[in-house]
Scaffold this motif. Structure first.
Motif, PDB file in Angstrom:
ATOM      1  N   ILE A 261      18.140  25.060  61.890  1.00  0.00           N
ATOM      2  CA  ILE A 261      19.278  25.989  61.860  1.00  0.00           C
ATOM      3  C   ILE A 261      19.116  27.025  62.961  1.00  0.00           C
ATOM      4  O   ILE A 261      18.078  27.667  63.089  1.00  0.00           O
ATOM      5  CB  ILE A 261      19.364  26.694  60.496  1.00  0.00           C
ATOM      6  N   THR A 262      20.180  27.178  63.760  1.00  0.00           N
ATOM      7  CA  THR A 262      20.226  28.229  64.769  1.00  0.00           C
ATOM      8  C   THR A 262      21.520  29.020  64.597  1.00  0.00           C
ATOM      9  O   THR A 262      22.512  28.514  64.038  1.00  0.00           O
ATOM     10  CB  THR A 262      20.188  27.656  66.196  1.00  0.00           C
ATOM     11  N   LEU A 263      21.511  30.258  65.068  1.00  0.00           N
ATOM     12  CA  LEU A 263      22.683  31.111  64.926  1.00  0.00           C
ATOM     13  C   LEU A 263      23.872  30.540  65.689  1.00  0.00           C
ATOM     14  O   LEU A 263      25.020  30.583  65.199  1.00  0.00           O
ATOM     15  CB  LEU A 263      22.369  32.529  65.428  1.00  0.00           C
ATOM     16  N   ASP A 264      23.616  29.988  66.868  1.00  0.00           N
ATOM     17  CA  ASP A 264      24.708  29.395  67.649  1.00  0.00           C
ATOM     18  C   ASP A 264      25.331  28.216  66.914  1.00  0.00           C
ATOM     19  O   ASP A 264      26.564  28.056  66.904  1.00  0.00           O
ATOM     20  CB  ASP A 264      24.188  28.939  69.016  1.00  0.00           C
ATOM     21  N   LEU A 265      24.490  27.393  66.300  1.00  0.00           N
ATOM     22  CA  LEU A 265      25.017  26.242  65.564  1.00  0.00           C
ATOM     23  C   LEU A 265      25.816  26.692  64.343  1.00  0.00           C
ATOM     24  O   LEU A 265      26.865  26.105  64.023  1.00  0.00           O
ATOM     25  CB  LEU A 265      23.860  25.334  65.133  1.00  0.00           C
ATOM     26  N   VAL A 266      25.338  27.733  63.681  1.00  0.00           N
ATOM     27  CA  VAL A 266      26.075  28.271  62.521  1.00  0.00           C
ATOM     28  C   VAL A 266      27.460  28.725  62.938  1.00  0.00           C
ATOM     29  O   VAL A 266      28.459  28.461  62.258  1.00  0.00           O
ATOM     30  CB  VAL A 266      25.281  29.427  61.876  1.00  0.00           C
ATOM     31  N   ARG A 267      27.544  29.409  64.068  1.00  0.00           N
ATOM     32  CA  ARG A 267      28.848  29.881  64.544  1.00  0.00           C
ATOM     33  C   ARG A 267      29.776  28.713  64.873  1.00  0.00           C
ATOM     34  O   ARG A 267      30.962  28.743  64.575  1.00  0.00           O
ATOM     35  CB  ARG A 267      28.660  30.747  65.788  1.00  0.00           C
ATOM     36  N   GLU A 268      29.216  27.683  65.476  1.00  0.00           N
ATOM     37  CA  GLU A 268      30.043  26.546  65.883  1.00  0.00           C
ATOM     38  C   GLU A 268      30.590  25.764  64.690  1.00  0.00           C
ATOM     39  O   GLU A 268      31.738  25.328  64.690  1.00  0.00           O
ATOM     40  CB  GLU A 268      29.218  25.607  66.785  1.00  0.00           C
ATOM     41  N   VAL A 269      29.753  25.581  63.668  1.00  0.00           N
ATOM     42  CA  VAL A 269      30.168  24.728  62.549  1.00  0.00           C
ATOM     43  C   VAL A 269      30.820  25.521  61.415  1.00  0.00           C
ATOM     44  O   VAL A 269      31.231  24.927  60.417  1.00  0.00           O
ATOM     45  CB  VAL A 269      28.964  23.937  61.978  1.00  0.00           C
ATOM     46  N   PHE A 270      30.932  26.825  61.571  1.00  0.00           N
ATOM     47  CA  PHE A 270      31.477  27.633  60.473  1.00  0.00           C
ATOM     48  C   PHE A 270      32.883  27.200  60.050  1.00  0.00           C
ATOM     49  O   PHE A 270      33.145  27.101  58.843  1.00  0.00           O
ATOM     50  CB  PHE A 270      31.479  29.121  60.859  1.00  0.00           C
TER      51      PHE A 270
END
Length: 596
Positions: A261-270
């Protein structure tokens, strides 16, 4: 206090602690606490095995259609299915991968990879738990029917489209997630269609429809897949199978493993996570409602949402995909005679037994057969009769349905859900505003108004005794921001201002801040024209809102009256005590038009 807490902790045990964590006790706990014997167990055992047989091909088919492996589908059905039955708020709910997720999972994997899907599912699980803990179960059920009809029909069409490669045996690269691009590729490769594959697909369809028609108690998808697998093995048909494409299914369950889990990935898949959470919530609660209708039981929506959230988080931890309540499998569970949530747990254990004992047999299952199963699922999901029926609904509902359907197919399911809900909400507000009218009145009112008055104040006539210099307007219906600007029509209708303007609010059950602000703006305009506003028949909620916002002080308590007779008495006092400024007319010219 610490001692009491420790004693309660030990006394309640793990079941009591779990119950306190959930909004309400899970159905499994409440049902089993009433007693459970050999009779109920035999019913749950039979229904659980039946549902397990139904879920076996569907779990693998949905996973393959989503771009995942068949093993992931089975893991999801096992882990999520067990938790949803164990901790859920519905007595008969069966959980697992469903067709509603196929499109969003397929698109998420194509864009962000498997890690992106797993992170999105984790976020969705957390959202579902939050929805349940915040008692939002009832709110999710307010998703408009045209929206759900539109996106489920769109999902059905997309599932059908994605199955054409395996259904026809086309020799081509992986199909595009885009609707039109997929059909262009199919058209370009139609010459590569495989006859053996088409035969297996056709046998699957015919078998499903025949079993449904003549032997409805037998799980049609399971019979169709078994028959297709036997034909493929006996005649050595050159078709793709689970074994040839995926190397079979492992004979053990995977271990615990969380995605990176990365913050960038969280933002993209939100955005995808929000869609997964909404779909899981909607479908699970719809499934629970269907179960209630079939059995007369009553589910707890908030407990169900918490369980759905936990199930999705646990599914990700074991390498699975999103899960929710499955309407068809839940209905099968009920028809098979289920007594309690134990049936759903047995369904999950049956799948565990299959993985450990019979996994090698899954290698012989032809993909064309699973594609045939999903073609039928796509047809069932699209529900053409419901889609066609909605064309007889109001035009606004038709627009919402078609827009949601079109966006689901052409653009993206996430966009379709958001746009559909927002548009439906705007149309709802327009309809509500149309129900609220503001009109000039000279009538006393109905018997309902008379009941609010003391007997000695009952008038002998239905016509108001309105003195010169007084105008009476009535607001009829909820008064909120959608219709607040209509108060301006009152001022426009007054060619010459009265001394007192009475606003009757006996039929206003609720008011919001925008409407209060509109009334205050009307007060300021009237004050400049030396007109006093008197409010009549203000009900509980509007009065509370006026007080919270301080508007009652602006008007003055003496100008907020209980009923129209007191309002007219107050108007006479104003006229008698305040002489009209020189040059000001004492009445309006003519009755004036009605305000819409």
């Amino acid at each position: 206090m610490q001692v009491e807490s420790s004693e309660a902790f030990r006394k309640d045990g793990w079941r009591g602690r779990l119950s306190r964590f959930m909004p309400e006790a899970p159905k499994a706990f409440s049902v089993l606490s009433q007693g459970y014997g050999p009779g109920p167990l035999s019913r749950d055992l039979l229904s659980g095995i039946t549902v397990g047989i139904v879920a076996l091909p569907l779990a693998m088919a949905f996973a393959i259609a989503s771009g995942a492996s068949p093993a992931q589908g089975l893991v999801t059905a096992i882990v999520a299915g067990f938790i949803i039955s164990f901790l859920g708020g519905s007595r008969f709910q069966i959980g697992g991968p469903t067709g509603a997720f196929v499109v969003i999972i397929y698109g998420t994997i194509a864009k962000y990879g498997m890690d992106g899907l797993l992170v999105a599912t984790l976020l969705a699980g957390a959202m579902l738990m939050l929805f349940g803990l915040c008692r939002m179960g009832a709110l999710i059920k307010f998703i408009p029917y045209p929206v759900t009809t539109g996106f489920t029909a769109g999902i059905g069409l997309l599932i059908f489209t994605q199955q054409m490669k395996d259904f026809l045996g086309l020799r081509m690269d992986k199909a595009s997630p885009e609707f039109f691009a997929s059909w262009e590729a199919y058209y370009a490769n139609i010459g590569t269609m495989d006859q053996s594959t088409l035969i297996i697909s056709g046998v699957t369809l015919v078998t499903i429809f025949c079993v449904r028609r003549w032997i409805p108690r037998i799980p049609a998808p399971f019979v169709a897949v078994v028959l297709a697998s036997v034909l493929t093995a006996v005649y050595a048909l050159p078709v793709d199978t689970i074994g040839s494409r995926f190397g079979g299914i492992p004979r053990t369950l995977p271990g615990f493993a969380m995605p990176h889990i990365t913050l960038d990935l969280v933002r993209e898949v939100f955005p995808a996570a929000v869609t997964i959470a909404l779909l899981a919530g909607i479908e699970s609660l719809l499934s629970a409602i269907v179960a209630d209708g079939m059995t007369g039981d009553h589910h707890n929506s908030n407990t169900e949402l918490v369980a759905q959230g936990l199930a999705n988080i646990a599914s990700v931890a074991m390498g699975g995909i999103p899960a929710t309540g499955a309407i068809a499998r839940t209905a099968t569970n009920i028809k098979a005679g289920a007594f309690s949530p134990v049936s759903g747990m047995i369904h999950a254990l049956f799948l565990v037994a299959f993985v450990y004992l019979l996994a090698p047999l899954a290698s012989y299952i032809p993909l064309a057969s699973l594609a045939g199963v999903l073609v039928v699922v796509a047809y069932d999901m699209s529900e053409p009769h419901r889609f066609k029926r909605l064309f007889k609904a109001p035009k606004s509902d038709v627009v919402v349905m078609l827009l949601t359907f079109g966006l689901t197919v052409v653009v993206d399911l996430t966009v379709a859900v958001w746009v559909g809900v927002v548009l439906a909400s705007l149309l709802f507000m327009r309809r509500m505003s149309e129900l609220t009218g503001i009109r000039r009145t000279l009538e006393f009112g109905s018997e309902g108004e008379a009941e609010l008055l003391p007997k000695e104040l009952h008038p002998d006539t239905n016509e108001l005794d309105v003195p010169d210099g007084v105008e009476v307007y009535e607001i009829d219906g909820p008064f909120f921001f959608g219709c607040a600007d209509r108060l301006n029509a009152i001022v426009r209708a007054m060619h010459k201002p009265p001394k007192v303007l009475i606003l009757r609010m006996r039929h206003v059950p609720a008011i919001d801040a925008t409407a209060v602000n509109s009334i205050e703006a009307l007060h300021d305009k009237c004050k400049k024209r030396h007109v006093t506003i008197v409010l009549s028949g203000v009900r509980t909620q509007p009065m509370a809102t006026l007080k919270r916002l301080g508007a009652d002080k602006l008007f003055g308590q003496e100008n907020i009256t209980v009923n129209i007779l007191q309002a007219l008495d107050r108007a006479r006092e104003i006229i008698a005590s305040e002489p009209r400024p020189r040059g000001m007319m004492t009445s309006i010219a003519g009755p004036g038009p009605e305000a819409a």
